[in-house]
Design a protein around this motif. Structure first.
Motif, short mmCIF file in Angstrom:
data_model
loop_
_atom_site.label_atom_id
_atom_site.label_comp_id
_atom_site.label_asym_id
_atom_site.label_seq_id
_atom_site.Cartn_x
_atom_site.Cartn_y
_atom_site.Cartn_z
N PRO B 31 -21.35 -45.60 9.52
CA PRO B 31 -22.30 -44.25 8.77
C PRO B 31 -22.10 -45.21 6.81
O PRO B 31 -21.06 -45.23 6.43
CB PRO B 31 -20.56 -43.46 9.06
N LYS B 33 -21.15 -43.41 3.44
CA LYS B 33 -20.55 -42.53 2.85
C LYS B 33 -21.13 -42.30 0.96
O LYS B 33 -21.02 -43.27 0.63
CB LYS B 33 -19.01 -43.17 2.52
N HIS B 64 -28.35 -35.18 8.53
CA HIS B 64 -27.48 -35.06 7.65
C HIS B 64 -27.47 -36.74 8.52
O HIS B 64 -26.25 -37.60 8.97
CB HIS B 64 -26.57 -34.75 8.32
N SER B 65 -28.39 -37.95 8.08
CA SER B 65 -28.65 -38.61 8.49
C SER B 65 -29.52 -39.46 7.83
O SER B 65 -31.00 -39.01 7.19
CB SER B 65 -28.77 -38.93 10.15
N ARG B 70 -25.54 -41.90 9.72
CA ARG B 70 -25.37 -40.87 9.96
C ARG B 70 -24.50 -40.98 8.30
O ARG B 70 -23.81 -41.49 7.91
CB ARG B 70 -23.92 -40.90 10.54
N GLU B 72 -21.92 -39.18 6.00
CA GLU B 72 -20.60 -38.54 5.55
C GLU B 72 -20.52 -38.01 3.87
O GLU B 72 -20.73 -39.36 3.07
CB GLU B 72 -19.32 -39.27 5.78
N THR B 73 -19.49 -37.40 3.69
CA THR B 73 -19.65 -37.13 2.68
C THR B 73 -18.14 -36.95 1.93
O THR B 73 -17.45 -36.86 3.20
CB THR B 73 -20.17 -35.48 1.44
#
Lengths: 361, 426
Positions: B31, B33, B64-65, B70, B72-73
Motif C-alpha cells: 500500500p 502511505k 482510496h487507491s 491502496r 493509507e493515510t
C-alpha cells in the motif's frame, strides 16, 4: 565566598558525624546497580533504536529534561517555582541564531562557534539571573506571576521586534558547527551530544545539591528566617540559585535550536513555558532524575497520542486530550510525580513481611 | 528484509524484460502511505478539519487507491507552530515511513518544512494550504511542491480594480504585523501602485490586538479608502471600534478580511463591509461549473453540521494537493522507486485541472494559477457574500514582473514595496 567557606566547615562536620565510620568504598562502587544499567542502555542505544527514537524521542527528552531540571533545581531545592526557565532557554537559542550563521542573513552575524556559544550562554545566564534578582523578593504565587509576566513579555517582544529577533518568522537554517568533522545534526552524533549534556547537567545538579551551597539553599527553602539568623545571606543564595539554573536552561536552549534547526517566538511561548512546568511536576520535583522521566513521558505521549487514538478507531484530531488525560492521571494518582509512585512502591515492599520468618521488618 | 529478498528474486529474470516490468507487480502489493500534516489544535483547528475533509474528498473520488495501490493515510497533527510541524514531519517520515507528505497548513510551518525537505531528498512534500512567499521564493527545496497560489499572488488584480473601477487613488492601510499580513499587503500594493495609486500612511498592528483606539484616531480623513489586512477576531474588533468612533469610509479587504467567518458574524460590524472589494484564491460564488461541481461534492460528501456551508480555502487547498499527488502517481503508475525522481518530475510538469481552473508550476515548483477579485454584497435575506467581479488567470509568483525587478522591491516587510518608485515605473 566567605559564606561558602563557612558552610563547608559546618556542614562537613555534620556530614562526617552522620556517615558510616567504617572504611569508605571507592566512588564507583557506591553508585547503585540501577544507574550502571540505565547508563549502559543509554550508551548502547544507537545499536537497537532507529533514528526517530534517537533524535526525536531521546534527543528531545534530554533537552526538555535539562530545561525542566533547571526548574526542578529552583523549585525542589530552593522552593522557588520559576516559569522563566523556558524563556532563558529561548534567549540562548535566539542568541545562537543571531550571533551565529542562519538562513536569515540580514540579521545573523555568522560569527564562529567559539564566540557565539559562550556569549549565548552568558547572555542567557545574565538574563535569568536578573529575572531571579527581581523574583527572589517575592514568595509562592507571586514568584510564579512575576516570572510568567516576564516570560509572556519576552514572547510578545520577540514577535513584534523585527530588527533583532526577526519577529513572527524567527530564524531558520540554524545548524550546529561541524566540530571535529562530525555533522552534529545527524541522529547518532546528536543523540550522544544531548546525552552528554544531560549527564553533565544532571551530575552538576547532584554535586551542587550536596555541596555547601546546595545544602544552605535547602535550609533556606525550609526556613529562610532561621538561616538568616544563622548569618546566611538568603537573597544572595537565591539569586545564585537562579544563576546556576539559568546556565542549565541555556545549555538546553542551545541544544533545542540545533535540534529544530530554527527558532521562532512560539518556541518560548506560553504553552512551552507551561509544558516545562508540567514536565517537572509529572516527573517529580524531589530528585534531579524526575525532570528527565517527566520529559520522556511528555515526548512519548505527544509523539504517539495520534496513533493511540487511531488504534481505538477515534479521529486523530483530539490528540491533546490523550496528553492532558495522561498528565491528569499522573498528578491525580501521585501529587509528587512519577518518582513519588516509585518511592511509595519501594516503601510498601519494605513493609511486606519476610517470606521465611513471617516477621514484619 | 523479506521485501528485499523478494525483490532480488524478481529482479533476476527481469533483467531481460526490463526493470520497470519487474517493479510493477511488487508495487501493486504494497500500500501507498501518505502522511498528512495538518493543524488540529489552536486557532486554526477548525480550518485543519476542513482541510482533512478536502483531502478525503479527493481520495474518495479515487476509491482510496491509485495505479492498483491502496492508499493509507497517517495524520500528523500540529498546532500551527513551526517546531511542532517539524517534529510531526520527522515522525511521519522516520517512524511511520510514509512515502510522501501532504501539508502543512500555515505559513511559518511551510518555511520550516521547506528546510526539512532538503534533508530528505528521496521523499516528497506537497504543500497543503501554507501560503508564505518565502517557501517557494527564497532558496526553495527541489522536492517541495505547491499547487496553490500564495499570499502575495492573492493581491493580484485587486489594486488595479480599485483604481480603475472604483477610482480610489489615495489610501491608508491597516494590516496585521506578521509574515502573512506583510506578504498579502505587498501583493495588493504592487498592483495598486503600478496602477497609479498612492499609499499615504501604513499602520501595522500586532496579531491578536484587541484595542484599535489609537489607530482609529490617527486614520487620515482625506483618503479615498482604507485597506484592511486583518483577519478573524482582529477584523471584527477593528470594524466595531471604527464604527463606534462614528467614522465612515470605503474599505478594501485583504484576503483574510472578507471570508465567511467575518461575513457571517453577529452585530453591525459586518455591515460596514458591504461594497468592499477583496481578492483571494477562491470565490464562494464562482459560476465556473468545475467549482460548482466541487461545492456540490463537498456538500453531499459530508452531513450538514459537520462541514462549512461551502468548502473553505483550506478544504480547497488540501483537495488540490491530493489531486496533484494522485495525478502524478497515475502518471508514474504508482512507482516511487529511484528516490521518487520520476514522481517528482511528474509533479513538476503537471498541468492540473482543479475546481479553480488549470494550475501549473513554475521553476521553483510554485503554482501559476487564477486569482479572484470579489465584492462583498448583501443578499435579499440579509446575508453577506462575496460576489465575484473579476478573474485573473495565470498569476505567477512575481505578479508578472521580471524576476530582477521583483527582487529589487525587497522581501515582504513593513516598508516594502516603495509605492512612489513603483508608480513611476508602472
Amino acid at each position: 565566598m566567605a559564606v561558602a567557606a563557612r558552610t563547608r566547615s559546618t556542614l562537613a562536620a555534620t556530614g562526617r558525624a552522620a556517615a558510616d565510620p567504617g572504611i569508605e568504598a571507592p566512588w564507583f562502587a557506591r553508585i547503585p546497580t540501577g544507574v550502571w544499567l540505565v547508563g549502559a542502555v543509554l550508551l548502547t542505544m544507537p545499536a537497537y533504536a532507529n533514528n526517530f527514537v534517537l533524535f526525536q524521542v531521546f534527543g528531545w527528552s534530554f533537552i526538555l529534561g535539562i530545561i525542566a531540571l533547571s526548574l526542578m533545581f529552583l523549585a525542589g531545592y530552593g522552593g522557588m517555582v520559576s516559569l522563566i526557565q523556558m524563556t532563558v532557554a529561548g534567549l540562548a537559542g535566539y542568541m545562537v541564531a543571531i550571533l551565529g550563521p542562519s538562513g536569515t542573513e540580514q540579521i545573523s552575524l555568522g560569527l564562529s562557534w567559539w564566540i557565539y556559544l559562550p556569549v549565548a550562554l552568558a547572555v542567557a545566564t545574565l538574563f535569568g539571573t536578573l529575572v531571579g534578582t527581581l523574583a527572589v523578593r517575592t514568595e509562592g504565587i507571586y514568584t510564579i506571576m512575576i516570572t510568567l509576566a516576564i516570560a509572556s513579555a519576552f514572547f510578545y517582544f520577540t514577535r513584534q521586534n523585527y530588527t533583532i529577533f526577526n519577529g513572527y518568522n524567527g530564524f531558520t537554517l540554524v545548524r550546529p558547527p561541524d566540530l571535529f568533522g562530525v555533522d552534529w545534526r545527524q541522529p547518532v552524533p546528536f543523540y550522544y551530544l544531548s546525552l552528554a549534556c544531560a549527564a553533565l547537567c544532571y551530575a552538576a545538579v547532584v554535586y551542587v545539591a550536596r555541596a555547601p551551597f546546595g545544602l544552605a539553599l535547602q535550609g533556606i527553602r525550609d526556613n529562610a528566617r532561621r538561616m538568616a539568623a544563622l548569618g546566611y545571606n538568603v537573597t544572595a543564595h537565591r539569586i545564585l540559585a537562579y544563576g546556576f539554573a539559568s546556565v542549565l536552561a541555556a545549555v538546553g536552549g542551545v541544544l533545542l535550536v540545533w535540534q529544530n534547526g530554527q527558532i521562532a517566538p512560539g518556541t518560548a511561548g506560553i504553552p512551552a513555558v507551561i509544558d516545562i512546568l508540567v514536565i517537572a511536576v509529572v516527573g517529580g520535583l524531589r530528585r534531579p532524575i524526575g525532570p528527565f522521566i517527566g520529559a520522556l513521558i511528555y515526548v512519548v505521549l505527544s509523539s504517539f497520542a495520534p496513533d493511540i487514538l487511531t488504534a481505538f478507531g477515534l479521529e486523530p484530531d483530539r490528540f491533546k486530550l490523550i496528553v492532558g488525560l495522561g498528565f491528569l492521571a499522573a498528578v491525580f494518582f501521585s501529587p509528587d510525580g512519577v518518582l513519588g509512585l516509585w518511592d511509595r512502591w519501594q516503601a510498601r515492599r519494605a513493609r511486606r513481611p519476610d517470606p521465611l520468618t513471617g516477621k514484619v521488618p | 528484509m523479506i521485501r528485499l529478498t523478494r525483490r532480488h528474486l524478481l529482479a533476476a529474470p527481469a533483467v531481460l524484460a526490463g526493470a520497470a516490468a519487474a517493479r510493477s507487480p511488487l508495487a501493486q502489493a504494497a500500500p501507498l502511505k501518505i502522511g498528512v500534516l495538518v493543524t488540529l489544535d489552536g486557532p486554526f483547528a477548525a480550518s485543519g478539519q476542513d482541510g482533512l475533509r478536502g483531502l478525503e474528498l479527493a481520495l474518495r473520488a479515487a476509491g482510496h487507491s491509485v495505479a492498483g495501490r491502496r492508499i493509507e493515510t497517517v495524520v500528523g497533527p500540529t498546532d500551527a507552530r513551526p517546531d511542532v510541524a517539524l517534529r510531526q514531519a520527522r515522525k511521519l517520515i522516520e517512524q511511520d515511513r510514509v512515502d510522501f507528505i501532504i501539508g502543512p497548513l500555515s505559513g511559518s510551518e511551510g518555511i520550516a518544512l521547506r528546510d526539512y525537505a532538503k534533508t530528505i531528498p528521496d521523499r516528497t512534500i506537497i504543500n497543503g494550504s501554507s501560503a508564505a512567499l518565502e517557501t517557494t521564493f527564497i532558496d526553495p527545496a527541489p522536492n517541495f511542491f505547491r499547487f496553490i497560489t500564495h499570499g502575495l499572488q492573492w493581491g493580484a488584480g485587486l489594486g488595479e480594480y480599485v483604481v480603475r473601477s472604483k477610482g480610489w487613488r489615495r489610501i491608508a492601510t491597516v494590516a496585521a504585523d506578521y509574515s502573512f499580513g506583510h506578504t498579502n499587503f505587498m501583493g495588493f500594493a504592487i498592483d495598486f501602485c503600478r496602477a497609479g495609486g498612492d499609499i499615504v500612511r501604513r499602520f501595522w498592528v500586532p496579531l491578536g490586538q484587541a484595542d484599535f483606539g489609537s489607530v482609529v484616531a490617527q486614520l487620515p480623513d482625506d483618503v479615498d479608502a482604507i485597506y484592511l489586512g486583518l483577519g478573524g477576531s482582529d477584523a471584527i474588533n477593528f470594524l466595531n471600534q471604527y464604527l463606534q468612533a462614528g467614522a465612515r469610509m470605503n474599505f478594501i479587504g485583504g484576503s483574510a478580511m472578507a471570508d465567511q467567518t467575518i461575513l457571517s458574524s453577529r452585530g453591525r460590524a459586518r455591515e460596514a463591509l458591504i461594497g468592499t472589494p477583496t481578492s483571494g484564491m477562491i470565490s464562494d460564488e464562482n459560476p465556473d461549473p468545475a467549482w460548482q461541481g466541487f461545492v456540490r461534492a463537498y456538500r453531499e460528501g459530508f452531513p450538514e453540521g459537520q462541514r462549512f456551508a461551502s468548502p473553505s480555502f483550506f478544504a480547497t487547498s488540501y483537495f488540490i494537493a491530493a489531486r496533484a499527488a494522485l495525478a502524478a502517481l497515475d502518471a508514474v503508475r504508482g512507482d516511487l522507486s529511484d528516490g521518487q525522481r520520476a514522481f517528482q518530475r511528474a509533479l513538476a510538469s503537471l498541468v492540473l485541472d482543479t475546481p479553480l481552473g488549470a494550475i501549473r508550476l513554475d521553476e521553483n515548483r510554485q503554482a501559476i494559477g487564477p486569482v479572484f477579485v470579489s465584492e462583498v454584497t448583501q443578499r435579499a435575506d440579509g446575508a453577506l457574500y462575496n460576489r465575484m467581479v473579476r478573474r485573473i488567470d495565470d498569476v505567477n509568483q512575481t505578479l508578472g514582473l521580471p524576476i530582477e525587478e521583483f527582487r529589487a522591491l525587497g522581501l515582504p516587510g513593513r516598508d516594502t514595496p516603495n509605492c512612489a518608485r513603483l508608480r513611476r515605473s508602472g
